[in-house]
Design a protein around this motif. Structure first.
Motif, PDB file in Angstrom:
ATOM      1  N   THR A  22       0.874  -1.427  -0.026  1.00  0.00           N
ATOM      2  CA  THR A  22       0.143  -0.044  -0.132  1.00  0.00           C
ATOM      3  C   THR A  22       0.951   1.295  -0.021  1.00  0.00           C
ATOM      4  OG1 THR A  22      -1.802  -1.188   1.233  1.00  0.00           O
ATOM      5  CG2 THR A  22      -1.730   1.247   1.350  1.00  0.00           C
ATOM      6  N   GLY A  23       0.708   2.262  -0.676  1.00  0.00           N
ATOM      7  CA  GLY A  23       1.521   3.369  -0.876  1.00  0.00           C
ATOM      8  C   GLY A  23       2.645   3.418  -1.805  1.00  0.00           C
ATOM      9  N   THR A  24       3.665   4.139  -1.416  1.00  0.00           N
ATOM     10  CA  THR A  24       4.713   4.206  -2.532  1.00  0.00           C
ATOM     11  C   THR A  24       6.043   3.333  -1.434  1.00  0.00           C
ATOM     12  OG1 THR A  24       4.310   6.219  -3.309  1.00  0.00           O
ATOM     13  CG2 THR A  24       6.560   5.681  -3.572  1.00  0.00           C
ATOM     14  N   VAL A  25       6.648   2.421  -2.456  1.00  0.00           N
ATOM     15  CA  VAL A  25       7.322   1.555  -1.674  1.00  0.00           C
ATOM     16  C   VAL A  25       8.562   1.148  -2.941  1.00  0.00           C
ATOM     17  CG1 VAL A  25       7.914  -0.820  -0.531  1.00  0.00           C
ATOM     18  CG2 VAL A  25       5.868   0.298  -0.078  1.00  0.00           C
ATOM     19  N   TRP A  26       9.796   1.416  -2.546  1.00  0.00           N
ATOM     20  CA  TRP A  26      10.795   1.048  -3.462  1.00  0.00           C
ATOM     21  C   TRP A  26      11.619   0.006  -3.113  1.00  0.00           C
ATOM     22  CZ3 TRP A  26      10.362   3.077  -8.173  1.00  0.00           C
ATOM     23  CH2 TRP A  26       9.600   4.060  -8.307  1.00  0.00           C
ATOM     24  N   LEU A  27      12.279  -0.907  -3.859  1.00  0.00           N
ATOM     25  CA  LEU A  27      12.978  -2.185  -3.433  1.00  0.00           C
ATOM     26  C   LEU A  27      14.309  -2.010  -4.132  1.00  0.00           C
ATOM     27  CD1 LEU A  27       9.864  -3.299  -3.788  1.00  0.00           C
ATOM     28  CD2 LEU A  27      10.920  -4.974  -2.260  1.00  0.00           C
ATOM     29  N   ASP A  28      15.340  -2.194  -3.341  1.00  0.00           N
ATOM     30  CA  ASP A  28      16.522  -2.555  -3.959  1.00  0.00           C
ATOM     31  C   ASP A  28      17.190  -3.960  -3.624  1.00  0.00           C
ATOM     32  OD1 ASP A  28      17.378  -0.093  -5.309  1.00  0.00           O
ATOM     33  OD2 ASP A  28      17.319   0.642  -3.096  1.00  0.00           O
ATOM     34  N   GLU A  29      17.266  -4.817  -4.436  1.00  0.00           N
ATOM     35  CA  GLU A  29      17.945  -6.068  -4.109  1.00  0.00           C
ATOM     36  C   GLU A  29      19.366  -6.092  -3.645  1.00  0.00           C
ATOM     37  OE1 GLU A  29      19.031  -9.560  -7.035  1.00  0.00           O
ATOM     38  OE2 GLU A  29      17.116  -9.961  -6.422  1.00  0.00           O
ATOM     39  N   ILE A  30      19.844  -6.487  -2.700  1.00  0.00           N
ATOM     40  CA  ILE A  30      21.281  -6.583  -2.338  1.00  0.00           C
ATOM     41  C   ILE A  30      22.010  -8.012  -2.550  1.00  0.00           C
ATOM     42  CG2 ILE A  30      22.761  -6.375  -0.219  1.00  0.00           C
ATOM     43  CD1 ILE A  30      20.624  -4.398   0.917  1.00  0.00           C
ATOM     44  N   ALA A  31      20.974  -8.779  -2.089  1.00  0.00           N
ATOM     45  CA  ALA A  31      21.794 -10.233  -2.381  1.00  0.00           C
ATOM     46  C   ALA A  31      20.712 -11.277  -2.757  1.00  0.00           C
ATOM     47  CB  ALA A  31      22.575 -10.652  -1.019  1.00  0.00           C
ATOM     48  N   ALA A  32      21.133 -11.927  -3.687  1.00  0.00           N
ATOM     49  CA  ALA A  32      20.080 -13.192  -4.039  1.00  0.00           C
ATOM     50  C   ALA A  32      21.067 -14.191  -4.898  1.00  0.00           C
ATOM     51  CB  ALA A  32      19.096 -12.811  -5.245  1.00  0.00           C
ATOM     52  N   PRO A  33      22.198 -14.751  -3.891  1.00  0.00           N
ATOM     53  CA  PRO A  33      23.096 -15.761  -4.694  1.00  0.00           C
ATOM     54  C   PRO A  33      22.532 -16.719  -5.226  1.00  0.00           C
ATOM     55  CG  PRO A  33      23.514 -15.100  -2.055  1.00  0.00           C
ATOM     56  CD  PRO A  33      22.137 -14.536  -2.440  1.00  0.00           C
ATOM     57  N   ALA A  34      23.359 -17.408  -6.228  1.00  0.00           N
ATOM     58  CA  ALA A  34      23.016 -18.696  -6.790  1.00  0.00           C
ATOM     59  C   ALA A  34      22.813 -19.774  -5.783  1.00  0.00           C
ATOM     60  CB  ALA A  34      23.916 -18.695  -7.912  1.00  0.00           C
ATOM     61  N   ALA A  35      21.906 -20.878  -6.109  1.00  0.00           N
ATOM     62  CA  ALA A  35      22.194 -21.932  -5.547  1.00  0.00           C
ATOM     63  C   ALA A  35      23.342 -22.566  -5.175  1.00  0.00           C
ATOM     64  CB  ALA A  35      21.131 -23.092  -6.104  1.00  0.00           C
ATOM     65  N   PRO A  36      23.666 -23.292  -4.197  1.00  0.00           N
ATOM     66  CA  PRO A  36      22.722 -23.819  -2.999  1.00  0.00           C
ATOM     67  C   PRO A  36      22.180 -22.585  -1.958  1.00  0.00           C
ATOM     68  CG  PRO A  36      25.025 -24.220  -2.483  1.00  0.00           C
ATOM     69  CD  PRO A  36      24.972 -23.776  -3.646  1.00  0.00           C
ATOM     70  N   SER A  37      22.818 -21.447  -2.161  1.00  0.00           N
ATOM     71  CA  SER A  37      22.349 -20.554  -1.124  1.00  0.00           C
ATOM     72  C   SER A  37      20.934 -20.294  -1.265  1.00  0.00           C
ATOM     73  CB  SER A  37      23.217 -19.197  -1.402  1.00  0.00           C
ATOM     74  OG  SER A  37      22.672 -18.148  -0.644  1.00  0.00           O
ATOM     75  N   ARG A  38      19.956 -20.059  -0.292  1.00  0.00           N
ATOM     76  CA  ARG A  38      18.831 -19.402  -0.447  1.00  0.00           C
ATOM     77  C   ARG A  38      18.637 -18.199   0.276  1.00  0.00           C
ATOM     78  NH1 ARG A  38      15.767 -25.001   1.043  1.00  0.00           N
ATOM     79  NH2 ARG A  38      16.467 -24.557   2.974  1.00  0.00           N
ATOM     80  N   LEU A  39      19.664 -17.284   0.600  1.00  0.00           N
ATOM     81  CA  LEU A  39      19.680 -15.978   1.135  1.00  0.00           C
ATOM     82  C   LEU A  39      19.034 -15.010  -0.004  1.00  0.00           C
ATOM     83  CD1 LEU A  39      20.602 -14.382   3.579  1.00  0.00           C
ATOM     84  CD2 LEU A  39      22.645 -13.880   2.196  1.00  0.00           C
ATOM     85  N   ARG A  40      18.281 -14.076   0.663  1.00  0.00           N
ATOM     86  CA  ARG A  40      17.626 -13.002  -0.128  1.00  0.00           C
ATOM     87  C   ARG A  40      17.658 -11.974   0.865  1.00  0.00           C
ATOM     88  NH1 ARG A  40      18.580 -16.428  -2.848  1.00  0.00           N
ATOM     89  NH2 ARG A  40      17.225 -17.679  -4.428  1.00  0.00           N
ATOM     90  N   MET A  41      18.279 -10.671   0.366  1.00  0.00           N
ATOM     91  CA  MET A  41      18.462  -9.641   0.847  1.00  0.00           C
ATOM     92  C   MET A  41      17.694  -8.182  -0.058  1.00  0.00           C
ATOM     93  SD  MET A  41      22.172 -10.012   2.983  1.00  0.00           S
ATOM     94  CE  MET A  41      22.282  -8.237   3.403  1.00  0.00           C
ATOM     95  N   LEU A  42      17.075  -7.347   0.754  1.00  0.00           N
ATOM     96  CA  LEU A  42      16.348  -6.276   0.189  1.00  0.00           C
ATOM     97  C   LEU A  42      16.487  -4.926   0.938  1.00  0.00           C
ATOM     98  CD1 LEU A  42      13.221  -7.657  -1.301  1.00  0.00           C
ATOM     99  CD2 LEU A  42      15.112  -7.150  -2.837  1.00  0.00           C
ATOM    100  N   ASN A  43      16.795  -3.851   0.349  1.00  0.00           N
ATOM    101  CA  ASN A  43      16.841  -2.653   1.053  1.00  0.00           C
ATOM    102  C   ASN A  43      15.311  -1.952   0.658  1.00  0.00           C
ATOM    103  OD1 ASN A  43      17.717  -0.885   2.825  1.00  0.00           O
ATOM    104  ND2 ASN A  43      19.145   0.151   1.020  1.00  0.00           N
ATOM    105  N   VAL A  44      14.553  -1.918   1.725  1.00  0.00           N
ATOM    106  CA  VAL A  44      13.239  -1.578   1.201  1.00  0.00           C
ATOM    107  C   VAL A  44      12.834   0.037   1.847  1.00  0.00           C
ATOM    108  CG1 VAL A  44      10.708  -2.370   1.360  1.00  0.00           C
ATOM    109  CG2 VAL A  44      12.543  -4.031   1.692  1.00  0.00           C
ATOM    110  N   HIS A  45      12.578   0.791   0.918  1.00  0.00           N
ATOM    111  CA  HIS A  45      12.214   2.233   1.215  1.00  0.00           C
ATOM    112  C   HIS A  45      10.516   2.467   1.060  1.00  0.00           C
ATOM    113  CE1 HIS A  45      16.658   2.451   0.185  1.00  0.00           C
ATOM    114  NE2 HIS A  45      16.152   1.795  -0.961  1.00  0.00           N
ATOM    115  N   PHE A  46      10.077   2.756   2.393  1.00  0.00           N
ATOM    116  CA  PHE A  46       8.715   3.376   2.539  1.00  0.00           C
ATOM    117  C   PHE A  46       8.513   4.624   2.567  1.00  0.00           C
ATOM    118  CE2 PHE A  46       9.451  -0.968   4.370  1.00  0.00           C
ATOM    119  CZ  PHE A  46       8.415  -1.857   3.794  1.00  0.00           C
TER     120      PHE A  46
END
Length: 131
Positions: free
Chosen positions: A19-43
Motif C-alpha cells: 500500500t502506498g509508495t514503496v521502492w525495493l533494491d535487491e542487495i543479495a540473491a546468490p545462486a544455489a545452493p544459497s537461499r539467502l535473499r536481502m532487500l533494502n526497502v524504502h517506504f
C-alpha cells in the motif's frame, strides 16, 4: 568471492503486495545452493506491506526513519533506526513506514526449497494501520 559493483535497478513494490509508495533494491540473491535473499526497502509515509509470512522467518533491520510492524493478533509496534525485528517462520505480519514518516529497512529471508520467499494475503485494514 564475487563482488557486485552495481545491483539491479530499483523497482517499485507491486500494488498487490504493498500500500502506498514503496521502492525495493535487491542487495543479495546468490545462486544455489544459497537461499539467502536481502532487500533494502524504502517506504514513503504511509507505505506498508500487505499481510504476509515467510517459510523460514525474516529479519528486519531499520536503517533510517520510523515505522510500524504488527503480527496477527498483536498490536502494531513502533520501530526506529537501529531496531532489529525477528519474525518467526510462518508468522503472519506486516511492516512499513509510519503515517507521517519515511522508513528504510534491510529485509533478510531464506527462500524455501522451491524458491518461495513469502506467502501474501490481504491488504492491511484501516483498523490495523494506525493513522
Amino acid at each position: 568471492m564475487h563482488i557486485t559493483r552495481r545491483g539491479p535497478d530499483t523497482w517499485r513494490g507491486p500494488a498487490e503486495h504493498f500500500t502506498g509508495t514503496v521502492w525495493l533494491d535487491e542487495i543479495a540473491a546468490p545462486a544455489a545452493p544459497s537461499r539467502l535473499r536481502m532487500l533494502n526497502v524504502h517506504f514513503a509515509p504511509g507505505g506498508h506491506t500487505a499481510w504476509h509470512r515467510h517459510p523460514h522467518g525474516q529479519v528486519l533491520h531499520v536503517l533510517e526513519g520510523e515505522g510500524l510492524v504488527q503480527r496477527k493478533g498483536g498490536a502494531a509496534e513502533v520501530i526506529r533506526a537501529g531496531d532489529t525485528v525477528w519474525i518467526e517462520p510462518g508468522e503472519w505480519h506486516w511492516h512499513g513506514a509510519g503515517p507521517r514518516t519515511f522508513m528504510t529497512h534491510l529485509a533478510v529471508v531464506e527462500a524455501a526449497e522451491d524458491g518461495t520467499t513469502a506467502e501474501w494475503d490481504c491488504h492491511v485494514s484501516a483498523a490495523d494501520y494506525p493513522a
